[in-house]
Design an enzyme around this catalytic site. Structure first.
Site, PDB file in Angstrom:
ATOM      1  N   ASN A  86       0.955  -1.490  -0.279  1.00  0.00           N
ATOM      2  CA  ASN A  86      -0.249  -0.072  -0.188  1.00  0.00           C
ATOM      3  C   ASN A  86       0.752   1.675  -0.024  1.00  0.00           C
ATOM      4  OD1 ASN A  86       0.075  -0.501   2.466  1.00  0.00           O
ATOM      5  ND2 ASN A  86      -1.230   0.158   3.769  1.00  0.00           N
TER       6      ASN A  86
ATOM      7  N   LYS B 149      13.461  -6.280   0.596  1.00  0.00           N
ATOM      8  CA  LYS B 149      12.765  -7.606  -0.272  1.00  0.00           C
ATOM      9  C   LYS B 149      11.160  -5.772  -0.165  1.00  0.00           C
ATOM     10  CE  LYS B 149       9.613 -10.891  -1.375  1.00  0.00           C
ATOM     11  NZ  LYS B 149       8.659  -9.382  -1.946  1.00  0.00           N
TER      12      LYS B 149
ATOM     13  N   GLU C   6       5.010  -3.796  12.112  1.00  0.00           N
ATOM     14  CA  GLU C   6       3.414  -3.207  11.964  1.00  0.00           C
ATOM     15  C   GLU C   6       3.071  -4.071  10.517  1.00  0.00           C
ATOM     16  OE1 GLU C   6       0.828  -1.860  10.683  1.00  0.00           O
ATOM     17  OE2 GLU C   6       1.378  -0.115   9.802  1.00  0.00           O
TER      18      GLU C   6
ATOM     19  N   CYS D  29      -3.551   0.588   7.121  1.00  0.00           N
ATOM     20  CA  CYS D  29      -3.733   0.172   8.495  1.00  0.00           C
ATOM     21  C   CYS D  29      -3.954   0.696   9.260  1.00  0.00           C
ATOM     22  CB  CYS D  29      -1.672  -0.036   8.504  1.00  0.00           C
ATOM     23  SG  CYS D  29      -1.050  -1.019   7.775  1.00  0.00           S
ATOM     24  N   THR D  30      -3.717   2.250   9.064  1.00  0.00           N
ATOM     25  CA  THR D  30      -4.311   3.424  10.058  1.00  0.00           C
ATOM     26  C   THR D  30      -5.851   3.641   8.970  1.00  0.00           C
ATOM     27  OG1 THR D  30      -3.532   4.588   8.826  1.00  0.00           O
ATOM     28  CG2 THR D  30      -2.356   4.007  11.034  1.00  0.00           C
TER      29      THR D  30
HETATM   30  O1  G3P Z   1      -0.883   1.144   5.931  1.00  0.00           O
HETATM   31  C1  G3P Z   1       0.414   1.669   6.724  1.00  0.00           C
HETATM   32  C2  G3P Z   1       0.675   2.497   7.516  1.00  0.00           C
HETATM   33  O2  G3P Z   1       1.805   3.057   7.355  1.00  0.00           O
HETATM   34  C3  G3P Z   1      -0.573   3.872   7.041  1.00  0.00           C
HETATM   35  O3  G3P Z   1      -0.017   4.753   6.964  1.00  0.00           O
HETATM   36  O4  G3P Z   1       0.078   7.164   6.286  1.00  0.00           O
HETATM   37  O5  G3P Z   1      -1.774   5.957   5.267  1.00  0.00           O
HETATM   38  O6  G3P Z   1      -1.424   6.151   8.081  1.00  0.00           O
HETATM   39  P1  G3P Z   1      -1.109   6.576   6.568  1.00  0.00           P
END
Ligand code: G3P
Length: 460
Positions: free
Chosen positions: A140, A163, A235, A269-270
């Site tokens: 992502n 990688k 993470e 993720c957030t």
């Molecule tokens: O999905 C990974 C995470 O680090 C999201 O980052 O900047 O979208 O809050 P951001």
């Protein structure tokens, strides 16, 4: 210049005849990395910083071809793709500055502060590199989350083996090429391409690895069990809860639920992954969110659509499984569920209950559940009962209540009156429980990629 960049990246692939590295190639990459690191660690800190500033400038200069790759490889909306590259350039520059600050500091201790000692020992300690850092970013943010691992590793005097994700590898190679153009030796920063399922174990268990920085899914849990005794930074996703109290500014909450839940089609993720709304304001909140969802555009990343296809068919199938489970168990769909291939229209699922998978699992797609709660404590309890614990947020006009709720939410970060987010990139970023190990953010990553070395002067 852009054409040269594209041509050289293509050459990289052609010279290999295949985009997947063999185990022999991986062994050679680690050998070269080890040799290059020994030399790099001797390069003065200010020169390492200077090289990083150059790489940052080159990255920004070449933002167009990299953003184009992000659009084509991972369906990132064009505007967001450009922002990702620019943000990455800024991250590199900040890391160079921060590295100069924190790596030039050492510690000096005298012995007579500890009982039983005279002042006959002087201890000098400073931070030294770990060696070779294996960096594994997810699809992502193939540029930004790679750079957030590469830059702290390099400023601290480490070598990096990257990688890149299978989808996002070409954008990643463009980015690495900018570092090479800036003067970083090829052996110092190299790329291993191939499928994680085929080469993952070989890489993560390789004896040449001195540190692993991984962002991704629950593969990270498997890596942490198999990895040898090296520092890990992980993470692994989240199920970020958004608690909305009765005194919240509902327009602000609705705007953040939509931005947090649906930007990049929920593949962050957030992202907001569950809304926990106090029953008395839930109807109004849901109707405000629905009004905003109706305005989201669905289509191609090239056209800057808000919602684009999710990354793979298996991902779309997984999301559909969560949707079907919620439907069977009686949730209310605020929009009709619609899917064409990997493109899923934004969906708000109301009246989700704890017995539904959507209450706990991470769709990583544009589908957001709403759970109605009677008290803030019920919301906190739901948040703390999940194995994921990356971020969370709370909407209320009462700052005292917000802080008490933040203290009670057992999660890496709590945002007050805003959607969860990793940035700005120098803020600490960490997940608890199954969401991760260690803390990221520029300063924490530099520190994590070093170890302390002491020299003790013994006076006669
Ligand atoms: O999905 C990974 C995470 O680090 C999201 O980052 O900047 O979208 O809050 P951001």
């Amino acid at each position: 210049m852009e054409d040269i960049l594209v041509w050289e990246v293509c050459q990289h692939f052609e010279s290999r005849h295949s985009s997947a590295c063999t185990q022999e190639e991986v062994n050679k990459i680690f050998e070269s990395a080890k040799a290059a690191q020994k030399l790099w660690a001797k390069v003065p800190l200010w020169k390492r910083a200077e090289a990083l500033h150059k790489a940052a400038a080159l990255l920004k200069e070449h933002k167009a071809p990299m953003a184009e790759c992000l659009v084509k490889e991972v369906a990132k909306p064009a505007k967001d793709a450009v922002s990702e590259v620019v943000r990455s350039g800024d991250l590199i520059s900040y890391t160079a500055e921060e590295g100069v600050r924190i790596l030039s500091e050492g510690k000096f201790l005298v012995s007579d502060s500890f009982p039983g000692n005279e002042r006959n020992k002087l201890c000098l300690s400073s931070k030294i590199p770990l060696g070779v850092v294996l960096a594994i970013p997810p699809f992502n943010y193939p540029v930004n989350l790679a750079v957030s691992k590469i830059s702290p590793a390099l400023i601290a005097g480490n070598a990096v083996v990257l990688k890149p994700p299978t989808q996002g590898a070409v954008a990643g190679l463009h980015m690495v090429h900018c570092f090479h153009l800036a003067g970083f030796p090829k052996g110092l920063l190299s790329c291993v391409t191939g499928k994680g399922s085929e080469i993952g174990d070989f890489l993560t268990m390789h004896p040449g690895v001195n540190c692993i920085s991984f962002t991704g899914g629950d593969t990270g849990i498997a890596i942490s069990k198999k990895a040898s005794m090296v520092p890990l930074q992980m993470e692994l996703g989240g199920k970020d809860a958004c608690i909305v109290l009765e005194d919240a500014d509902l327009d602000l909450a609705a705007a953040n639920v939509v931005k947090g839940g649906y930007s990049y089609s929920g593949q962050r993720c957030t992202a907001v992954k569950v809304v926990l709304a106090i029953e008395s304001i839930a109807d109004e909140l849901v109707s405000k969110v629905n009004a905003k969802i109706a305005k989201l555009t669905v289509g191609l990343p090239e056209n800057n659509a808000d919602i684009t296809a999710v990354v793979s068919e298996s991902s779309a199938n997984f999301i559909e499984g969560l949707v079907e489970d919620a439907k069977e168990k009686g949730a209310t769909f605020c929009q009709e569920y619609r899917r064409e291939g990997n493109l899923i229209w934004p969906l708000l699922v109301d009246h989700v209950r704890p017995g539904m998978r959507l209450a706990w699992e991470e769709p990583f797609g544009p589908v957001l559940p709403v759970i109605r709660i009677s008290t803030a404590e019920e919301g906190i309890h739901h948040c703390n009962a999940n194995n994921f614990a990356l971020q969370g947020c709370v909407f209320t006009r009462d700052i005292n209540k917000a802080i008490l709720i933040s203290n009670a939410m057992e999660t890496g970060t709590v945002q007050i009156n805003s959607a969860p987010a990793r940035g700005p990139d120098h803020f600490p970023f960490q997940g608890l429980r199954d969401s991760g190990i260690g803390s990221q953010g520029i300063t924490n990553s530099i520190n994590m990629m070093t170890k302390v070395k002491s020299t003790v002067i013994n006076l006669p």
